[in-house]
Design an enzyme around this catalytic site. Structure first.
Site, PDB file in Angstrom:
ATOM      1  N   TRP A   1      22.937 -54.923  26.759  1.00  0.00           N
ATOM      2  CA  TRP A   1      23.266 -53.602  26.341  1.00  0.00           C
ATOM      3  C   TRP A   1      24.512 -53.087  27.122  1.00  0.00           C
ATOM      4  O   TRP A   1      25.340 -52.301  26.456  1.00  0.00           O
ATOM      5  CB  TRP A   1      21.936 -52.653  26.466  1.00  0.00           C
ATOM      6  CG  TRP A   1      20.939 -52.873  25.751  1.00  0.00           C
ATOM      7  CD1 TRP A   1      19.552 -53.350  26.127  1.00  0.00           C
ATOM      8  CD2 TRP A   1      20.856 -52.950  24.285  1.00  0.00           C
ATOM      9  NE1 TRP A   1      18.900 -53.567  24.998  1.00  0.00           N
ATOM     10  CE2 TRP A   1      19.564 -53.184  23.836  1.00  0.00           C
ATOM     11  CE3 TRP A   1      21.877 -52.548  23.236  1.00  0.00           C
ATOM     12  CZ2 TRP A   1      18.932 -53.615  22.398  1.00  0.00           C
ATOM     13  CZ3 TRP A   1      21.252 -53.049  21.806  1.00  0.00           C
ATOM     14  CH2 TRP A   1      20.101 -53.363  21.617  1.00  0.00           C
TER      15      TRP A   1
ATOM     16  N   ASP B   1      23.430 -45.192  30.285  1.00  0.00           N
ATOM     17  CA  ASP B   1      22.744 -45.520  29.167  1.00  0.00           C
ATOM     18  C   ASP B   1      21.366 -45.488  29.364  1.00  0.00           C
ATOM     19  O   ASP B   1      20.827 -46.416  30.587  1.00  0.00           O
ATOM     20  CB  ASP B   1      23.065 -46.402  28.469  1.00  0.00           C
ATOM     21  CG  ASP B   1      21.924 -47.210  27.525  1.00  0.00           C
ATOM     22  OD1 ASP B   1      20.818 -46.437  27.263  1.00  0.00           O
ATOM     23  OD2 ASP B   1      22.103 -48.321  26.815  1.00  0.00           O
TER      24      ASP B   1
ATOM     25  N   LYS C   1      12.217 -45.807  23.091  1.00  0.00           N
ATOM     26  CA  LYS C   1      11.407 -46.521  24.112  1.00  0.00           C
ATOM     27  C   LYS C   1      10.332 -45.254  24.750  1.00  0.00           C
ATOM     28  O   LYS C   1       9.408 -45.826  25.301  1.00  0.00           O
ATOM     29  CB  LYS C   1      12.429 -46.912  25.244  1.00  0.00           C
ATOM     30  CG  LYS C   1      12.940 -48.253  24.835  1.00  0.00           C
ATOM     31  CD  LYS C   1      13.616 -48.399  23.780  1.00  0.00           C
ATOM     32  CE  LYS C   1      14.419 -49.940  23.501  1.00  0.00           C
ATOM     33  NZ  LYS C   1      15.820 -49.916  23.586  1.00  0.00           N
TER      34      LYS C   1
HETATM   35  C1  LIG Z   1      17.043 -50.257  22.979  1.00  0.00           C
HETATM   36  C2  LIG Z   1      18.388 -50.050  23.939  1.00  0.00           C
HETATM   37  C3  LIG Z   1      19.562 -49.648  23.259  1.00  0.00           C
HETATM   38  C4  LIG Z   1      19.804 -49.720  22.045  1.00  0.00           C
HETATM   39  O1  LIG Z   1      19.279 -48.683  21.104  1.00  0.00           O
HETATM   40  P1  LIG Z   1      19.339 -48.237  19.617  1.00  0.00           P
HETATM   41  O2  LIG Z   1      18.803 -47.009  19.497  1.00  0.00           O
HETATM   42  O3  LIG Z   1      18.555 -49.390  18.853  1.00  0.00           O
HETATM   43  O4  LIG Z   1      20.611 -48.313  19.391  1.00  0.00           O
HETATM   44  C5  LIG Z   1      20.581 -49.554  23.995  1.00  0.00           C
HETATM   45  N1  LIG Z   1      20.535 -49.607  25.339  1.00  0.00           N
HETATM   46  C6  LIG Z   1      19.241 -49.752  26.004  1.00  0.00           C
HETATM   47  C7  LIG Z   1      19.396 -49.900  27.694  1.00  0.00           C
HETATM   48  C8  LIG Z   1      18.133 -50.207  25.348  1.00  0.00           C
HETATM   49  O5  LIG Z   1      17.032 -50.448  25.726  1.00  0.00           O
END
Ligand SMILES: *Cc1c(COP(=O)(O)O)cnc(C)c1O
Length: 355
Positions: free
Chosen positions: A99, A166, A190
């Protein structure tokens, strides 16, 4: 059969969040209309957005001068919106997983990026500690929890340049010192809600400094000015986020979520370290409390599939590891109970006893 959901995302939510959201989908605030049918500009829905924003601010103790936004497009869209709004010339990225890597790739559309360190050569099993942060970069981007590889910062980094994070897979699992960040973003699926809404927290006085022309929807100022109502926001996901935040508050807030995360992870890592069949994949000091990754020891490798069948026979769902790590991953977000973790541990012990 009762199911124990260890999915990495979308993931388990508290039962009452799902039930309360379902009720509102059938009849929103007694209006006789579904939550799916009401105007996002109705005063009843405005109250949902207002309370959601207030609860996020309260639970994360967000100082004045920050805006809380509810946007579409997932965290992946933020990989692009962050550099569009913050990258003037050069940005620094710490590569702790795929990511993080994807975030950096998107930033290259807007300027130069510097990868200050990477653990890619070790399949991202640790978080690099040795690096220097270029003083002339516009910001440092980090991924606080690496969902696929099971590593996590679990603390707020001190950065000499603006910090952007993020936090998709560990937001609201611990208190955060928001004042250390210029921006934080998280896809909701999540730990906050169902998929469809992305939480963005931005420091207002850092916006509008880039020289480029920004399309309206990409410019954070559009959404700050309009209170996330410039266009139709994801109504149902925002509602379920509100229910989840009410639940977090009622259960004791971010501090209590942190305590529970440690409790769950201690139990599960304890079993992984004890059980003769398994070992953890992440370096011990960087182990994630959210995504607990483990594999079968070499001499038992052929038991991987039988173990997955064994646990699924007991209603345990979502423990197959990501294809880039293999083995197993038990994701333990806020809604996961100690009972659920103990149920998995019992299955690990019972499976071990067979061999
Ligand atoms: C799941 C995830 C993403 C992607 O998220 P989307 O909402 O599907 O674009 C990005 N960064 C991390 C750390 C993630 O766990």
């Amino acid at each position: 059969m009762k199911k124990y959901n260890f999915n990495p995302g979308p993931s388990m939510l508290p039962r009452e969040v799902i039930e309360n959201t379902a009720k509102q989908i059938l009849n929103f605030n007694g209006s006789g209309l579904s939550l799916m049918e009401v105007s996002h500009r109705s005063s009843d829905f405005q109250a949902v957005v207002d309370e959601s924003e207030a609860l996020i601010k309260e639970l994360l103790d967000i100082p004045d001068g920050y805006s809380v936004l509810f946007l579409g497009g997932g965290a992946s869209t933020q990989f692009m919106e962050i550099p569009a709004n913050f990258l003037i010339k050069k940005a620094a990225y710490l590569n702790t997983g795929s990511w993080a890597d994807k975030a950096e790739k998107e930033a290259r559309h807007f300027g130069e990026t510097v990868e200050i360190a990477s653990s890619k050569e070790a399949n991202y099993t640790y978080i690099p500690k040795e690096y220097s942060i270029p003083a002339d970069a516009d910001y440092l981007h980090i991924t606080t929890n690496n969902t696929i590889y099971g590593t996590e910062f679990r603390k707020d980094l001190d950065s000499p340049i603006p910090l952007i994070a993020d936090m998709s897979s560990d937001i609201m699992s611990r208190p955060v010192d928001v004042s250390k960040y210029d921006a934080i973003y998280a896809g909701a699926q999540k730990n906050l809600s169902m998929a469809g809404v992305t939480l963005v927290i931005v420091k207002n006085d850092k916006l509008g400094r880039v020289p480029r022309e920004l399309p309206t929807m990409i410019d954070y100022r559009t959404h700050v000015k309009k209170g996330s109502m410039f266009n139709t926001p994801p109504v149902v996901p925002i509602y379920s986020l509100l229910e989840t935040m009410r639940w977090v508050k009622k259960e004791g807030g971010a501090k209590e979520m942190d305590r529970r995360a440690h409790e769950r992870a201690n139990i599960l890592y304890g079993e992984i370290d004890r059980n003769k069949l398994f070992h953890g994949t992440a370096k011990e000091e960087d182990r994630s409390l959210m995504n607990i990754c483990f594999v079968m020891n070499d001499e038992y490798k052929d038991l991987e599939k039988p173990f997955l069948d064994f646990v699924s026979g007991r209603g345990i769902v979502g423990v197959k590891g990501h294809r880039s790590v293999g083995g197993f991953r038990a994701s333990c977000y806020n809604a996961m109970t100690v009972e659920g973790v103990n149920f998995l541990v019992k299955a690990m012990k019972d499976f071990e006893a067979k061999y």
